[in-house]
Every structure is written in C-alpha cells, then in structure tokens.
Design an enzyme around this catalytic site. Sequence first.
Site, PDB file in Angstrom:
ATOM      1  N   ARG A 113       0.881  -1.017   0.010  1.00 20.56           N
ATOM      2  CA  ARG A 113       0.097   0.043   0.172  1.00 20.56           C
ATOM      3  C   ARG A 113       0.944   1.306   0.085  1.00 20.56           C
ATOM      4  O   ARG A 113       2.221   1.225   0.411  1.00 20.56           O
ATOM      5  CB  ARG A 113      -0.875   0.125   1.056  1.00 20.56           C
TER       6      ARG A 113
ATOM      7  N   GLU B 113      -3.103  -7.840   6.967  1.00 21.38           N
ATOM      8  CA  GLU B 113      -3.506  -7.274   8.271  1.00 21.38           C
ATOM      9  C   GLU B 113      -4.411  -8.313   8.878  1.00 21.38           C
ATOM     10  O   GLU B 113      -4.863  -7.951   9.784  1.00 21.38           O
ATOM     11  CB  GLU B 113      -4.035  -5.896   8.429  1.00 21.38           C
ATOM     12  N   LYS B 114      -4.270  -9.417   8.502  1.00 20.63           N
ATOM     13  CA  LYS B 114      -5.113 -10.475   9.028  1.00 20.63           C
ATOM     14  C   LYS B 114      -4.773 -10.837  10.370  1.00 20.63           C
ATOM     15  O   LYS B 114      -5.874 -11.420  11.194  1.00 20.63           O
ATOM     16  CB  LYS B 114      -5.534 -11.692   8.125  1.00 20.63           C
TER      17      LYS B 114
ATOM     18  N   GLU C  48      -7.357   5.388  15.468  1.00 23.99           N
ATOM     19  CA  GLU C  48      -6.919   3.962  15.308  1.00 23.99           C
ATOM     20  C   GLU C  48      -6.242   3.559  16.685  1.00 23.99           C
ATOM     21  O   GLU C  48      -5.394   4.216  16.937  1.00 23.99           O
ATOM     22  CB  GLU C  48      -5.884   3.587  14.240  1.00 23.99           C
TER      23      GLU C  48
ATOM     24  N   HIS D 167      -3.774  -8.678  12.754  1.00 26.28           N
ATOM     25  CA  HIS D 167      -4.000  -7.452  13.498  1.00 26.28           C
ATOM     26  C   HIS D 167      -5.473  -7.582  14.206  1.00 26.28           C
ATOM     27  O   HIS D 167      -6.442  -8.215  13.490  1.00 26.28           O
ATOM     28  CB  HIS D 167      -4.056  -6.200  12.668  1.00 26.28           C
TER      29      HIS D 167
ATOM     30  N   TRP E  37       2.906  -6.344  13.437  1.00 27.76           N
ATOM     31  CA  TRP E  37       3.869  -5.700  12.739  1.00 27.76           C
ATOM     32  C   TRP E  37       5.149  -5.768  13.493  1.00 27.76           C
ATOM     33  O   TRP E  37       6.232  -5.260  13.357  1.00 27.76           O
ATOM     34  CB  TRP E  37       3.713  -4.296  12.080  1.00 27.76           C
TER      35      TRP E  37
ATOM     36  N   ASN F 170      -5.094   8.308   4.225  1.00 32.19           N
ATOM     37  CA  ASN F 170      -4.756   7.650   5.473  1.00 32.19           C
ATOM     38  C   ASN F 170      -3.371   7.447   6.121  1.00 32.19           C
ATOM     39  O   ASN F 170      -2.561   7.280   5.313  1.00 32.19           O
ATOM     40  CB  ASN F 170      -5.230   6.435   5.309  1.00 32.19           C
ATOM     41  N   GLU F 171      -3.005   7.700   7.176  1.00 32.73           N
ATOM     42  CA  GLU F 171      -1.682   7.695   7.748  1.00 32.73           C
ATOM     43  C   GLU F 171      -0.667   8.098   6.747  1.00 32.73           C
ATOM     44  O   GLU F 171       0.250   7.588   6.457  1.00 32.73           O
ATOM     45  CB  GLU F 171      -1.338   6.327   8.214  1.00 32.73           C
TER      46      GLU F 171
END
Lengths: 677, 677, 677
Positions: C123, C365-366, C317, C368, C325, C161-162
């Site tokens: 991303r 990110e599964k 968030e 997370h 991570w 985003n971020e």
Amino acid sequence: MAAIHGPRWLRWPSEPARRRLAYGADYNPEQWPREVWEEDVLAMRQAGVNIVSLAIFSWARLQPSADRWDFGWLDQVMDLLHAHGIAVDLATATASPPPWLTAAHPEILPVGHDGRTLWPGARQHWRPTSPVFREHALRLVRAMAERYGSHPALAAWHVNNELGCHNVYDYSDDAATAFRVWLRERYGTVEELNRAWATSFWSQAYGDWAEILPPRLAASYPNPTQQLDFKRFSSDALKHYLRAEREVLTELTPDIPVTTNFMVMGDTKGMNFADWAREVDFVSNDHYLLDGERDELSFSANLTGRLANGDPWFLMEHSTSAVNWQPVNLAKQPGGMVRDSLTHVAYGADAVCFFQWRQSAGGAEKYHSAMVPHAGTDSEVFRSVVDLGATLEALAPIAGTRRRRAQAAIVFDWDSWWASELDSHPTSRLRYRQEALDWYTAFAAAGVRVDVIGSAGEFAHYDLLVAPILHVVPQALADRLTAYVGGGGHLVTTYFSGIVNEHDHVWLGGYPGALRELLGLRIEEFGPLRDGDRVHLDLGVSGTLWSDRIDVTDPDVKIVASYTSGDHTGRPAITTRLAGAGSASYVSTRLGPDGLGPVLAELLAVSGVRPELPEAVAGAVELAVRTGDDADYWFLINRTDESVAVDGVTGEVLRAPCLAEGLTLGPREVCVLRRPH
Amino acid sequence: MAAIHGPRWLRWPSEPARRRLAYGADYNPEQWPREVWEEDVLAMRQAGVNIVSLAIFSWARLQPSADRWDFGWLDQVMDLLHAHGIAVDLATATASPPPWLTAAHPEILPVGHDGRTLWPGARQHWRPTSPVFREHALRLVRAMAERYGSHPALAAWHVNNELGCHNVYDYSDDAATAFRVWLRERYGTVEELNRAWATSFWSQAYGDWAEILPPRLAASYPNPTQQLDFKRFSSDALKHYLRAEREVLTELTPDIPVTTNFMVMGDTKGMNFADWAREVDFVSNDHYLLDGERDELSFSANLTGRLANGDPWFLMEHSTSAVNWQPVNLAKQPGGMVRDSLTHVAYGADAVCFFQWRQSAGGAEKYHSAMVPHAGTDSEVFRSVVDLGATLEALAPIAGTRRRRAQAAIVFDWDSWWASELDSHPTSRLRYRQEALDWYTAFAAAGVRVDVIGSAGEFAHYDLLVAPILHVVPQALADRLTAYVGGGGHLVTTYFSGIVNEHDHVWLGGYPGALRELLGLRIEEFGPLRDGDRVHLDLGVSGTLWSDRIDVTDPDVKIVASYTSGDHTGRPAITTRLAGAGSASYVSTRLGPDGLGPVLAELLAVSGVRPELPEAVAGAVELAVRTGDDADYWFLINRTDESVAVDGVTGEVLRAPCLAEGLTLGPREVCVLRRPH
Amino acid sequence: MAAIHGPRWLRWPSEPARRRLAYGADYNPEQWPREVWEEDVLAMRQAGVNIVSLAIFSWARLQPSADRWDFGWLDQVMDLLHAHGIAVDLATATASPPPWLTAAHPEILPVGHDGRTLWPGARQHWRPTSPVFREHALRLVRAMAERYGSHPALAAWHVNNELGCHNVYDYSDDAATAFRVWLRERYGTVEELNRAWATSFWSQAYGDWAEILPPRLAASYPNPTQQLDFKRFSSDALKHYLRAEREVLTELTPDIPVTTNFMVMGDTKGMNFADWAREVDFVSNDHYLLDGERDELSFSANLTGRLANGDPWFLMEHSTSAVNWQPVNLAKQPGGMVRDSLTHVAYGADAVCFFQWRQSAGGAEKYHSAMVPHAGTDSEVFRSVVDLGATLEALAPIAGTRRRRAQAAIVFDWDSWWASELDSHPTSRLRYRQEALDWYTAFAAAGVRVDVIGSAGEFAHYDLLVAPILHVVPQALADRLTAYVGGGGHLVTTYFSGIVNEHDHVWLGGYPGALRELLGLRIEEFGPLRDGDRVHLDLGVSGTLWSDRIDVTDPDVKIVASYTSGDHTGRPAITTRLAGAGSASYVSTRLGPDGLGPVLAELLAVSGVRPELPEAVAGAVELAVRTGDDADYWFLINRTDESVAVDGVTGEVLRAPCLAEGLTLGPREVCVLRRPH
C-alpha cells in the site's frame, strides 16, 4: 533390473545386472590437465568408484561460442571412464550459462526483489522463466542427448544441477509474464484471483492480468497470498524447466532414466521437492552436514526416501569432510564421513556420491573437501574413501531393497513451511522446519523409528501421525485428517496449525479453525511469547515461543498437561481428544527436543507405537530398516560420540566394522545386520 | 636541503634551509569570512604552524562552472600565508567534483557492486577510471600548476586527497573497460586468463575480453581470482590516476615535490600503499586513532615509515581530539594528542599535521576536532596545540634523520590480506591485519623494537622475520624466504600461510604447500575453530580461530609447543625447523597478543634478538629510534595510562616534558633523548 | 455543537446535538459478502458504535479503471449505516493507488535513497510530489465529495490515511523537482542556500538550482543541512498534499470538517505533526501500544492533545489486542484495551476508534486484532468491546471538555529530533524521543502532571519547562527561552542542547552555544560515553551515553550534583543558574527514568510545581484532568499491574468499574471522577 530396483534406476552399462550400490562423485576433469585423468581413473578403481556425474559445469567448454561445439574432450573422458568400468551420470550441462551467452543476452540474468540484477561471475545466473535461456539450454540438451545417448557409459541423465539453489526467486519481467500465466491457470479469472488474494483490502483489486507483478520490494508488507503464490509459482517454474529438459531427453533417449539432484536439507526452502518427486525417474538428493546437526541429516535422508516412495534413491552430493560456505567449516571427525554416508543408505539411498572427486586448486569451491583432497591420495581422507568403497561393496545385497515403514510419521508440508513463516504474523520467531526436526530428535531420543512424509502421503499407513505447525489446512486435508482419526489413527498437531486455507485465509470462528472440531478445543487469540519468556508445564517440562489459551469444547478431551506458569497458569497446555479408537492431540507451546520427551512417551502409549531396539540403547542408537525379498536390513547408527554396547539385537553382521568388536558400536559407528524374514 | 632530508622533501620557501619539522593542518578558508583569515594566520604563528594543506575541496570554488575560473580568493590566501611565513602543501583540488560537473556528466559517478549509483551530496563521487572525470580533473591540475607553480609559498603538491577513501571499488562500465585493459596487460591472452582464473569450473571460460566484467553482485560466490584481480586492479586504477596527475605536475613544475595522503590505518584495505609508495616524491599518511587502539597507531606509523624506505614522511592528517565517524567519538585524554603526534615522529614523520585548522561550523565534518575548536583559541585544545608547536620546534634537530632499523620485522602483505579474507574460505572469522597487529603488540609488550615492512622489503636486513598469515606465496616469494633462512635468517609464519600462489591457486600435496619443505611439516586438512572454542598449549597459553593437525616431516623440526586440549591433543602446535644458522617456525593457532608472549620469548632466544630498554620498563615503554649524522634519537613512549620510572637510559633530553621529572614518564608521555654515536 | 466542542468537530448527523464520545473503527465492508454487513451493523449497535471510518482502501473498488466508477456498493453501506444511526468519517479513498493506475503510470512509484523503486503489492506506493498521482487522486476526492457531500451519515472527511507511513522519504526525480521549488522558497537565491548548507566544504557549492538533488546514496555522509532540509521538505510535501485534498473538500463541502490521522507514536519521525496540526479542522491520531511501553502511549496522547491546542481530538486507530507488525505480537492483558482507550480520552480524545471493525480473513493485516475477532462475537475481545461502549456512554458528559494544563511541560521539537540524530555526530547512540520519554516517566513516577508541548507552544503557561536535547536553537528560540526565564520561568535542558542554529551550524565560542549565557556555563568538548560506560553522581544516581566537562562561568550557578566517577570526577554534573525569580538548569548526562527521580525532586522544589494526588499513590496512579463549564474530570489511571488503594481523592465517580470497589483501582484500571468547580 526391475527385480533389483524399482521401475527406473541407473542403466548399469555393459555387464550382467547385479546388486550393487553406486559410489562416486561429481567429476570435473576440465579442471585438470589430461595426464591427471589417467591418475583419476586408477584412483577411482582403487576406491571402488563405479559412477561419476560428469559435465555439470561444462557448457562453456562444450560450446565455446554460440556456433562452436567442442565435444572431443568429453568423448575422451566418457571413453576413458567406460574403459575402466565407471558409469556416467551425465549432466545436461545447462547449470551455468557461459559468458558468451550472458554477454549476448543479459536479459537472461535473474533480478532480485529490489530490482538488482544478479550478474555472471559465479554460477546459476539465469531466469527459470527466460525463453531465451530455455532456447539455448534445450539446444545444448539436445546436442548432449544426440551425442551421448547411446554411449555405453551412460547410466542416467542429470538435468541441470541443484535447480533453484541460487535462482529460485526471480522478479524479472520474464518472471512477471510467467507468473501471470501460472495464475491464470490456477484461478481462471481475475475475479477469482482477487477473491483468493483478498485484494479488496489495501485497494489491490486487479482489473487485468497484465497488472499483476511478482511481490517486488514494496512500501509495506506485500499481499501474503501473492507472496505464497509466488513461492508456489517459483517452485513450479523450475519444475517446468526440469520437465522441459526431461522431455527432450525422453524423446531422444527413452531408455535412459532422468534425474536431478534435489536439495532436501537445512533451510533450502524454495523448492517443493514433494511435488517435484513425480518428475524424475528416480529421486536424487544433495545433502551437506550442518555443523553439529547430525539429526538434520537423518531427517533429510528420511524425508528424501519417503519422497521417493520408499524406492531407492541417489545421494548425488555430500562431502567427505569440510565444506566452504558455512561461517566456519570444520573437517569431519573420524568416522563422520562413513556415518553420514551409511545414514543415507539406511534411509534408502542406493548411491553414495560426493562433491567432488578431486579437490579444485582454484575457483570458488577450492576449499570444499573432495574424495582426493589437496593433500593427494596419501591422506586420511582418501584412505577413508577407499574404506567406504569396500564397505559399500560389502553392502551390495542391500541394493534394490526398500525402506520399511515405521509405525509413526512426521508430516512435512511445504505450503505450511512457506505460509507459517510469512511476515506480519503473530511472531517472527517461528521456524517450521525446526519444530519438525525437534519432534524427529525426540523420536530418536526415545529409540522409536519414525518416517518423515509429505502431506500428500498415505496417513493410514501409520498408527501415529505428528503434524507440527500444520498451518495450511485446505478443506480436503482437514477431511483426510478427520478420516484418519476416525479410522483409529492418532494425530498430533501443535500451535499455529489449522489456521488458514489454501489461500492463506483464516478459518473463522476460533482457532485452530480447520481442526477445531477434531481437536475439541477453541482458542480466541494467538499466544506468542517474548524472546526469553518460558512457560512451565506440570509434566516437568517448559515451553518457549508460544502458549495458547485453550478452551476445551468437547467432553472427550483429556488434559495431558497444564501450564503452571505464565498467563495461562492452570489451563490446558497439551490435550488429547479421544475419538473412538483414534485420537487427536494438541501441543500448544514449543517444547524443544528434550521437553517433547515425556509428551512423546504419552503419545506413544496412547497410539501403541513401540520401540524396536532395547531400551538400554534408546537415544544412543538410531535404527533404520530396509527390507528385501527375503530379509530385513537393520542399520544401527551410533548417534553419539561415545561407544555403545548393543545387547539383545541379533542378525547377520553385514558391515565389517562391527565384526571386530561384536555389537559394540564405537563413536559414530554404524552396524548393518541382515535379519531374514 | 638534500643533506637534511632524502632526495625529495618539501621545498621550504624563501628562507635558509634549516632543520625543522613541519607543523600544520588542512586549511579550508573558504568556510570562513575574510576577516577570520587574519585571525587564522596570527593564531597559526602563535601555534608555530609552518605549513598548511590548501584547496583540497576547492574545486567548486575555483571553477564555479565549466568555463569560469575564480582564483582570486586563493591568490589572496596564498599571499597571506606566505606573508606570515607559512608554506603551502597545495592540493590539486580534484578530490571532489563540483555539482555542475556531475550534473552535466552523471556518467562519472561510481557504481556499487549491486548496480547502485553513488550520487553527489558528500564527496569523492567519481570513478577512478572515468575518462570524462580525468579530462576535467587534469584540466584543473594544469590550471593549478600554471597559476601557482612559481608561488613562493608552494612547498609541495598534494594530489587529490585520500585517494580511494570511498571510491576504490567501482563496478561501472568504465571500470569494466579499464579492468579488461588491465587484465590484457597482465595475462596477454584470454586463454592465460582462463587458466589463472580457473574458469573451467562453473562454466566460466571466457571467449573474448569483452565478456569479462567486474565481480558484480552474483547469484553465488564470484570467482575468487576475479575478486583478487579486481582488488589489484582497483588499487592500480587509483595509482594510475595518481600518476596522471603527477605527470602534469612534473611536466609543469619539475622542482616541486609531489605527494598524496595515504591512509595506512585500521581496516583501510583497498589500496596497496606498499605499491603506491614508489609513485610519490615523499610518502604522506593520514591516521586516526581508533578507540583504544594505541598500538594500531604505532603499527601504522611504523609501516608507513618503512614504505617510505626509512626516509622522513609527512603525517598529513590526524586529529587533535575526537573524530566524527566512529559509533562513539571520544575526546582524546590529556597528553593523548601529543603522544599520538610524537609516535608518528618517532617512526619517521617529519611533519605533524591535522585535519583541520579551524573546526567547521557546518557541513559533514563539523563534529571533527581541529586545531582551533568550536570553543575558540581560549580552550584546552588550542593550548595543547601551541604546546605541541613548541615541542616540535625543540625537536628540530631530528628533522631529516632516518629510521634506524630494528633487528626484527613483521611482514605485511596486501595480497595476503586481500586473498586470506575472501569468501568461501575455511573460516570467515580470520582477520589478517589483526594477526599482524597481535604480533606487533607482543613485541611491544616484550620491549623489543620491530619494523613493519612490506613483503617486497629486504628480508636480509633482519635477524627475525615474522610473516603472519602469509597466505599468498608465489614461487619467487617462497624462494626468497628459503634463501633468507638459508642465509641464517629466522622466519616465523602462522596458520593459513603458504597456501596459494599469485592466482589464488592452492599449492597441492599438503599444506602449507609453498612453505612445506621450509617448515618441515605437512597438514592435510584446515583446522578452523568454532566461535568460542579454545585450544590449550603446554606453554600455558591458549589459541582460538584455528588449530592445525601437524605432521612433522623433517627430522630437524623441534616441537616448541604442543596441544593439551582439542582434537589435536598431544600433537605439535608450534614448531621450529633448524636449518643451519637459520630456522623456520610455524604457529598453528591464533594466540593473541598475550598468548604470543612466551612464544615470542622463545623466538627471540633462537634468533638472538634482544631488547634495548631495561627489562623493568619492557611493555610499559615503547622505544623507537631515529638516526642522524652524529647521533641517534631515542623516543621513549609511555604506552600506558600510569607513570613509569625509566632508569638506566641515558642521553641528552631533547623534549621538554621529561625535564621536569627526569626520566619518569607520566601517563601517555613521550621523552626524546639524543644519544651521540 | 460549538458549545459542546471547539470550532470544528464531527457533524453528528440528523439528531439533536448532545454530548457523546465517538466510538467505532475503520470499517472495510469490501472484504465481506453483503450478508455480513447486516450482522455488522447489528453488532455495532450492540457495542455502542456510533461512527466508522469508511472507504480508506476503496479506490480500486470505487474506480475499477481510469474511466469506470462503481459507487453503488458504497451508497448501500452509507445508507445502511445511517439507517442504524452510525455516522461516517468518510475517507477520500486515496491512500493506496489501484493496480491500473500504477500499471499505466509507474512514474508515480516512490524511489528509495539508493534508487530502488517501491513497487505495488502492499500500500501507499505513491510519490507525495507526483503531479500524475495528484491529478488522479484529486479527481477521486472530487468525485467522493460530489457524491457523498450531502449524505446525512457524513460526519467528517478523512483525507487519505496515515500520510507518510511508508512513503515520507521519496528520492525520485519528482521529489528532486519539488525539493528545488521548496528550497527556492526557503532561500531565495542559490548563494543563500550555499551559505545555509555550508557547501564551501567538500566542494559542494551549487551554481544553479537544477544541480540540487535529494540526499541520495552517496560515497560518504551527505551534507547534514541538505539532510535536515530534506526531512523538512518531505514533511512539507505531504502537508502540501494534505492541503491539496482539503482544498477540494472545503470548496465542495465547506460544512464538513476535514481531518487526517496523524501517527504521533513511537519512532514515527518523518512527519512534523506539530506543524501539520494547523492544517486540519480537528486533530486525529493513530496509536499502537509498543510492547511494554505504556508510558509511551500516555506521552503520545498527551502530546497529541497539546498539538490539538487542548481541544478534543479523535483517536482514529488503536488496537483491541495484538498487532501484526512487531517482531512478537502479544495479545493485550485483561483491562489493557480499556486502559489504553481511556488514557487517550484522559488526554483529550473525544473519539475512541480502532483498526478495524472486523478482523480480516485474508490480506496483510489479518493477524491484526479488531473489534470483532476471528473468533467472532462470542469472544472475550468482543465482550470487552461492548463493555467499553457502555463505559464511553457513561463518560458522555466529558465530551467537549478541554485538557486542563499542567504546571510543568516537556518540550518536544521535531527539528531537534531530526538534527540530533543525524550521522557523523559525537555519538550514534543518542535517542531524542527516548530522553523526552524518560523525563515523562520520571514525572509520572513522581505523581506530577506534565504536558508535552511543541516548541512553538506558549512557554509562559508553565512554571517548569523541560526541554531535553533541545539541539536546534535558532536565535528566536533562544530569545524566547531567555524571556521565559527572565519572566520567572524555570527551564531545564540537557546535554547536546543549544548546539546548532536552524541551518545546523554550530554556535561558536563553546557549548551549549545558544544557551551558554542563560545556563551560565561553558563546555569545550563533547562528552559521549562508550557503550557500557557509566558515570556516578553524588545524588546517588548514575548516567550513561554522555558526560560533559562543565566550566561554570556565572556566579549565580548552583551545583545541583557533581560527578563522583569518570573523567570529570569532582566537576559539576547538574547545574542551576538562578536568574531572579526564574532559573535555568542543565543536566549533562543521561540519567534514565529512575536516575531522573531525585533530580526532578530538586527541580520541582525550585519551581514550586506540586503533585495533585496523595503521595501514597504517586507513581502508581497517573492523573490527567479535563475541564468543562462546571466541573473538572479527573482520570485516575493505574499505571501498574497491581491493585492500588486511592485515599483522599474525592469526586463523583463517573466510570462504572470503580464503583464496585470504591477507590481501589485494580490492575490497569481507570477511574473517572467528576469534581465540580
């Protein structure tokens, strides 16, 4: 021949078929002046060498430029070897492209994930998917087959060499193109790929195949299914290349068996050899002892033999002594070379070969040991080589016999290896192969034979099946495991198993999703442990790396062990669900080889698996069994550096070293007993 | 002048020749406004500065664009310095190309082994082989020589700066082209190169020069001879560049001596300064103290002096206090700067200069100490600088004197350094320079003077010759060593010596091939040790890294020490072959400075080498000797951080600090005694 | 609304304005089939969720190709959410470009400092300065605003985003072009840039803007001012991009507030959020608990609240449990999620949101955690989520209240962070943020409230100002600090403060140049310590990393502590210069949180700053205070893993958990008390 070996084995040239084990090395005569060749064949005869692998790195010599060929020297070598009764496993010579080819076609050079080209100067600098490389390589394969297909020395074709050793992951544009073809075959439509890759997250949905790339260096973690598929693809790309060479050979020389040397060893992770095994007429393997890891050698030999389906296989390379690529390269201890060799034979090898015959004076591998070391034939190494030749001759009756299955098996699964060690996971410390090896060592310490099998193996052959970190469990595998337990089998699995399907999608509803019902438990959150943290169990052992908080959901689950420290104190650590005659057990932490001891004792009791050696030598002596038409052959391998007295084991002693001292095995010694049926 | 110094030395301007040591710094007036220049010269005079290196990084200022020149400011600086009696070591200003040049010609930028360009933004971003760079740089050299060749301040030319500090290894296409030219000169034919590089292995045989590349990032280990030759070539490429600048200067200003600052220090490994020393009129060196490594400084100074053939040399850069490029940069302890400076003088330096005169307020080196620190002249550092100036003035009689040879020498060989640390060797832990330094420290601890010489040095000058890890031994070197021992010399060498010839081909028949006969022993396999493993010797010392299994093959070999632990317990660890009046000894493990102590004691006894200082101060005080027409000059250097009383050494005290306390040396203090012949 | 919150806050849709805290998550319905959406909204209501962030990674789904748009599914989601009373923080969806865009325009991909492209597959693979990316992204922003600008669910715009999470440093040619524009704005002329960058050293003087490049991989250390300016530019480039999106939104939907989620946390260093805070209508932040670093969470929340100027801000968030991570990702302990959430509220957050609503089954990110974990709603995590929803509802009266300032503040300065950790410094071990965090922990351990403020904050609000490693001190900042002390303020600073001006040029004359007079001391050389070295102080504490040799130059300086070991034994370690009612203190070593304890006690005494909680709970309970129209709200946060009894604190208990046990706080528990004015 078929009576002695499986359907395809070496075509031993020009003499009556007789049982014998193959013995030899890679032979690189190009490195030496002509006069040394004569010395070579005489020394080979002295050592009992009966086969060599030839021409592995000869491309540049055989084809000095695009349109020039020079086979004369190889003709001479082939003839010379044949004249001395030495067969040839002839390489297709494609392992390393010559300078003229990469100079003319730099587009065959592999490219790293970060776009850096791998240049010539070493070896194996070619893209598995390059059409240009393939065209030139297959032209060479054809030339080799045409010239040597009917040479009487020719015993087998050796496709390329150690396929994928350095070039398994190539991120070039050729790779991108081939990856897309592979994906199209796998998924049919871009929509299906988008589903499988879960591209709805992070805005990754593809609209067209042409948009898809290998997982090159990215700003963050690349899509995990893309990563997993790229690993599958990369293994397949080499497999397809292997197939391409094989097809040329089969077309031109249908009677000559084709093999290539796998690398089932250590951390060589990129090639799914369980899948490749179907592509060769017989399985070959290269194995190098890692410092201090004798059990790893046994594990690799064991797995290789099972990938060969129990048929004999070919140990294509190992080392007489030190290698040159570890940080520190120790010479082997006395007896080490023989023990290593016979351990491979014990697990089904009918050939014991080395890299290489004569140690190089120059070049990148000059500090790698060989059958004839720098010191020459007046050396301990060469004397051991001669002794080993005699030993293998004494073991000739074993040739063609098959592995006898054990009662227990460890399942080794490339998909789980690849997927469980991907990035952005609960812990980056997990090591799939090490967990499997820990179990293997625990079996060895318990004196119990165990097979190491691929996940496509027939589970029903085994009373006890240990599947450590079986992370990827597609529905079909879950069904097979359920059927196995339903059929009375005893399954053991561990932390982080049963988590994802074939697309690396998590099975929902609680872990370990695919195996939740079978194990009768449920876990809500993963339990990785910090480095240095250790949890204790009431079995008197302790775990690291992981510790699950288990909820038992099935009344037939028995708590085998509970935590006595850590966040889950008082909760189950190891469970067994009894299911009719079968059972399904779960180990929720990393116990290591020692900690697994008491656990394995329980599991052996439950499954009825028993040691075959006397308890007194359990752990000290490893047993491997081959079986022939009229007898079994027991290999008793001293795993230790001490002498071990073996009482209560009978049989005809086949291997000389034991004779001198009866059934006392010196340090690192191996005894072979013939035990008629 | 010739009477005071060797054939070429500084051309001191416009005053009667007199003995004096040069004292100064790099001077970068461009960094400061005009008014500071006046302060500078006054403070220089206060400090006794008599020379500065100028214009090192002035290219962008002198030539602001391809066709514009601005010498005016430099004219002013030259005149100002001259007016204050300060001579100039004038740089050719080519060290770092200006932005306009790299913007117009990015093809001069170096390229790493993995294809990554080294961009501008720092310094020295130029390819040694770039014809475009050379054209522009030589144009500047010519302009400098034409403008300043007759300036009365000009004392010497300073070619470029620290050649190769960052750009020694360039893998660009320019480098490839130049590498081919170099190889063609070395080998004549491609066939000869193929033999030398052992390209018959791994299918590397070249058909044409054009196919050859630098050892760029490859799939596996690049050909070792290619690697070694690339190291040789890279050193030569810079040497040839140095020669190109020198030729312009010599043509235009034949009376001005030419030098360039070497970097004989620490791990600076890429440039064979033993070879470069012939290219300059006098040797210059830069040296920076590595944290805690005082002996390394002495070793480097010692070697530099021998590369200068015993003639005076120029310490072009060192630091008054902290540097800025180590992980942690400590200020020097009180007295440290003076000890460092005088240690260089002790080993032959007739110039003591620093980087730099005035500490920068901005830029990459602003945290590097200088003669005038950020704190200004009202500072301890500047007061020490003034003191040092006075000390050097007091030592003026030493100017022009030469190093007096020691009885013993350590041989330092760039080829062996390069080759012994290549990849895929028995161990990756070997450190060539550290082993040499260990021996040096052992000599210092024994209170015995030793020279550090290049392998082309005249061995016969020495009674004892230590050649640690003399890995590369061409036949001619083997012959020289044999002749040395035959002539009564005492040779000592160590593990991994005598292994390969000049092409990195192993000498066959048993190690250490080239020296097997001379040493009277034979080794069949290398003996690297695991990290943490240690073997003990009956001399009461212990070894790491390596332990050979030695077979003695000559009756005149005496066992100096044997192993009492490890795989070779009871076998020889250290041997001496007596050969007439000479001897040849072998040390088969890494003993470290302390462990070498008792071994060195034996070797000194055998060779008759004796300490010159009283035993009471051995180890605490290091002795270095310079010799002039009528007297010797003894430098007594306190190696410790404690006071040391020195009794029994007489002479005229030259250096002030000693006077106060007689012959007691405070921590880190240095005393210089004049001892008439 | 304005009465409840500051000038801009969420536009709560379609119901009477009432006080409430926002609660929710990133919602990624694209990952799930339509039927799950219905489950989602029901479970959201169960949990008390009232807002979600939507469409963050939806670009590929919303615009499947350059000329195709698909808003239908998002219309449905918006409507469904609105139907259930859930507001939407709607992303502009530009966070990650879709495959079709990067396939068509690879020139938008970022490029590393070494020239390596960051490819798609993860991303945020876009250059902040790419005009092509901006054109496509703003087209999407416009489309989003046009379609959803008047949707009743829309509560705020979420830009991208971020920003900068992975792409803050881009060295592409686009970046080079934009860097030049930025530099031209900053410096006006090339001459001024040359002065600021000190390019007279290392021959770096630029003749033209076009010659300037980002600090790409170079042969040595790139110019430090170039590095520092590139950091400033890179932060600004993203800020300008943020501004570009905001301008489109403001033009089309002036009534909808605009925010973007900052990342004030841990080592996220590239974005100067103190500077960005002016660009949003309200501040949002993402924060993830680093293993074991609870105080870091508090520090980040505290700073975020001050960047928001004391107005409420949005926690966009954080995680319900483990992230994916870190090297090892632990689940949160019981109560951990609530404590983390309420700590943010305590420091001013009026919104508590998570990444993400439903844990992904696939994708990067599964692993997370999420509000609905893999285990589903029948899970501890979801039950905690429901409890937290109820808690936040109970805390509704707090909504819209502001942070109450503390008496003391820690200054956090991005320029100093960036500059103090550049390369080639006295030590590479210095960690700017850690020193600030150490002080924060020391305040917490002392039970004293402290604010963390940017360096542009109003110092006069505070009695005590701690500015650790305030390395970059332009004249204006020095003046502000002097005025602060002159006005009776108590300033504390540390080693390596006051060293350079805004161009990273050293203030001359002795350290700490810019603050020398104010502190009344002078240091001539930096005092970094070796790893492992430790110096002791007579206060009974010890320091690492650094130890200055201080000369006191002002008679009003009081020695607070002296060294009792190390090179500076007996000299001052900590000093305070008394200046009228104010004071200026200096701490010359790194004491760590524990060592700072006694030092802080002295400083508190000098400055008159007092704890507000009873001494008995100091260190165990952290206090944060918000203040409304008629009452203060005290947050009592148990920093420990033990129960703590809190006596002597009164107020109306707002938060349920405390009620059960009175004012005993269980491990990790938080109690909120309402205390009327």
